[in-house]
Design a protein around this motif. Structure first.
Motif, PDB file in Angstrom:
ATOM      1  N   HIS A  34     -86.050   9.776  44.403  1.00 15.90           N
ATOM      2  CA  HIS A  34     -85.111   9.897  43.277  1.00 15.90           C
ATOM      3  C   HIS A  34     -83.695   9.480  43.683  1.00 15.90           C
ATOM      4  O   HIS A  34     -82.742   9.808  42.987  1.00 15.90           O
ATOM      5  CB  HIS A  34     -85.104  11.336  42.757  1.00 15.90           C
ATOM      6  N   CYS A  35     -83.565   8.771  44.791  1.00 10.83           N
ATOM      7  CA  CYS A  35     -82.228   8.380  45.237  1.00 10.83           C
ATOM      8  C   CYS A  35     -82.281   7.126  46.090  1.00 10.83           C
ATOM      9  O   CYS A  35     -83.339   6.725  46.580  1.00 10.83           O
ATOM     10  CB  CYS A  35     -81.578   9.515  46.031  1.00 10.83           C
TER      11      CYS A  35
ATOM     12  N   ARG B 261     -73.700  15.885  39.738  1.00  9.39           N
ATOM     13  CA  ARG B 261     -74.454  17.047  39.270  1.00  9.39           C
ATOM     14  C   ARG B 261     -74.623  18.007  40.445  1.00  9.39           C
ATOM     15  O   ARG B 261     -75.094  17.622  41.520  1.00  9.39           O
ATOM     16  CB  ARG B 261     -75.823  16.637  38.737  1.00  9.39           C
TER      17      ARG B 261
ATOM     18  N   PHE C  58     -87.197  14.766  46.893  1.00 12.14           N
ATOM     19  CA  PHE C  58     -86.093  13.996  46.316  1.00 12.14           C
ATOM     20  C   PHE C  58     -85.973  12.556  46.821  1.00 12.14           C
ATOM     21  O   PHE C  58     -85.224  11.778  46.243  1.00 12.14           O
ATOM     22  CB  PHE C  58     -84.773  14.725  46.576  1.00 12.14           C
TER      23      PHE C  58
ATOM     24  N   TYR D 258     -85.829  23.349  41.725  1.00 13.71           N
ATOM     25  CA  TYR D 258     -85.393  22.283  40.819  1.00 13.71           C
ATOM     26  C   TYR D 258     -86.351  21.096  40.934  1.00 13.71           C
ATOM     27  O   TYR D 258     -86.545  20.542  42.024  1.00 13.71           O
ATOM     28  CB  TYR D 258     -83.976  21.847  41.174  1.00 13.71           C
ATOM     29  N   GLU D 259     -86.936  20.719  39.820  1.00 11.93           N
ATOM     30  CA  GLU D 259     -87.865  19.591  39.804  1.00 11.93           C
ATOM     31  C   GLU D 259     -87.234  18.435  39.038  1.00 11.93           C
ATOM     32  O   GLU D 259     -87.055  18.503  37.824  1.00 11.93           O
ATOM     33  CB  GLU D 259     -89.185  19.988  39.140  1.00 11.93           C
ATOM     34  N   PRO D 260     -86.848  17.364  39.726  1.00 14.59           N
ATOM     35  CA  PRO D 260     -86.241  16.228  39.026  1.00 14.59           C
ATOM     36  C   PRO D 260     -87.243  15.555  38.097  1.00 14.59           C
ATOM     37  O   PRO D 260     -88.437  15.478  38.398  1.00 14.59           O
ATOM     38  CB  PRO D 260     -85.823  15.296  40.174  1.00 14.59           C
TER      39      PRO D 260
ATOM     40  N   GLU E 219     -85.358  10.533  36.837  1.00 11.37           N
ATOM     41  CA  GLU E 219     -84.063  11.034  37.316  1.00 11.37           C
ATOM     42  C   GLU E 219     -83.708  10.352  38.643  1.00 11.37           C
ATOM     43  O   GLU E 219     -84.405  10.505  39.639  1.00 11.37           O
ATOM     44  CB  GLU E 219     -84.131  12.548  37.512  1.00 11.37           C
ATOM     45  N   GLN E 220     -82.630   9.576  38.638  1.00  8.93           N
ATOM     46  CA  GLN E 220     -82.262   8.797  39.815  1.00  8.93           C
ATOM     47  C   GLN E 220     -80.791   8.992  40.165  1.00  8.93           C
ATOM     48  O   GLN E 220     -79.943   9.106  39.282  1.00  8.93           O
ATOM     49  CB  GLN E 220     -82.533   7.308  39.574  1.00  8.93           C
ATOM     50  N   TYR E 221     -80.516   8.993  41.457  1.00 12.71           N
ATOM     51  CA  TYR E 221     -79.156   9.153  41.959  1.00 12.71           C
ATOM     52  C   TYR E 221     -78.872   8.072  42.999  1.00 12.71           C
ATOM     53  O   TYR E 221     -79.780   7.601  43.687  1.00 12.71           O
ATOM     54  CB  TYR E 221     -78.973  10.531  42.604  1.00 12.71           C
TER      55      TYR E 221
ATOM     56  N   LEU F  63     -76.003  13.826  43.375  1.00 14.53           N
ATOM     57  CA  LEU F  63     -76.550  15.171  43.241  1.00 14.53           C
ATOM     58  C   LEU F  63     -76.145  15.966  44.478  1.00 14.53           C
ATOM     59  O   LEU F  63     -76.357  15.512  45.605  1.00 14.53           O
ATOM     60  CB  LEU F  63     -78.072  15.145  43.122  1.00 14.53           C
TER      61      LEU F  63
ATOM     62  N   ILE G  66     -77.648  11.729  47.323  1.00 19.77           N
ATOM     63  CA  ILE G  66     -77.941  13.160  47.267  1.00 19.77           C
ATOM     64  C   ILE G  66     -77.449  13.819  48.546  1.00 19.77           C
ATOM     65  O   ILE G  66     -77.703  13.322  49.653  1.00 19.77           O
ATOM     66  CB  ILE G  66     -79.454  13.427  47.089  1.00 19.77           C
TER      67      ILE G  66
END
Length: 205
Positions: free
Chosen positions: A181-182, A112, A178, A144-146, A150-152, A89, A155
């Motif tokens: 999410h990563c 993304r 975030f 932006y709200e993951p 939602e995983q990356y 991301l 980032i």
């Protein structure tokens, strides 16, 4: 990585679009020397430049340069190039320089990008429209709200024009949003602002 790839390359050309212009600049030996002397005097040894021809992205209404492909800029973005892998991301498209670099890595499977300015998406994003790994979303990373799932793998958040302590509050907020999410995350200039790495990005053990 492709043998012809040079870190700092970009597909864009000098162009005026919306409130933006990409233009070629030439830094002479004397200009680089004077600039670097001033930076050294201010203790900004990590913000030096070299002589040569480069591209910069400037906002027309303000006359402010928001990014370039000078060696100084490359140095401040190098961590993103090195750490990108898997699903990525990116906040901030700019001239597409870091996107271009990440796409040369076979281990990067999907990128993304969240970009707030539609004119930048329409011009710069157009150079990447045929790459199935690239997904560009028009939006503000602050809004932006993951999704919960939602995983990356990585980032990279690069939305600030200046290296300024006033950015730290936003960095902390984005990190909190975030970090779960990563696997790995970096925020542009956080190291130059003296932030402790463990406070602003998560690294899998």
């Amino acid at each position: 990585m492709q043998n012809s790839f040079e870190y700092g390359s970009t597909r864009v050309k000098p162009q005026r679009f919306g409130d933006w212009v990409i233009e070629e600049i030439t830094v002479s030996e004397d200009e680089a020397k004077f600039f670097n002397m001033r930076q050294a005097f201010q203790g900004k040894h990590s913000e030096m430049i070299t002589a040569g021809k480069f591209l910069r992205l400037m906002q027309v209404s303000t006359g402010y340069t928001v990014m370039s492909n000078t060696p100084m800029e490359l140095k401040s973005n190098e961590i993103a190039f090195k750490n990108a892998r898997g699903s990525v991301l990116i906040a901030g498209l700019g001239m597409g320089m870091i996107l271009e670099a990440m796409l040369t890595k076979s281990e990067v499977t999907h990128i993304r990008i969240i970009e707030a300015d539609m004119a930048i998406i329409q011009y710069v994003g157009n150079f990447f429209k045929d790459d199935p790994r690239v997904e560009i979303i028009h939006g503000d990373i602050h809004e932006y709200e993951p999704a919960s799932d939602e995983q990356y793998d990585y980032i990279w958040i690069d939305i600030w024009d200046d290296i300024d302590v006033r950015n730290i509050e936003q960095m902390a907020e984005l990190n909190e949003r975030f970090s779960n999410h990563c696997i790995n995350m970096n925020l542009w200039s956080m190291d130059l602002l003296g932030c402790e790495p463990e406070d602003y990005y998560k690294i899998a053990m």
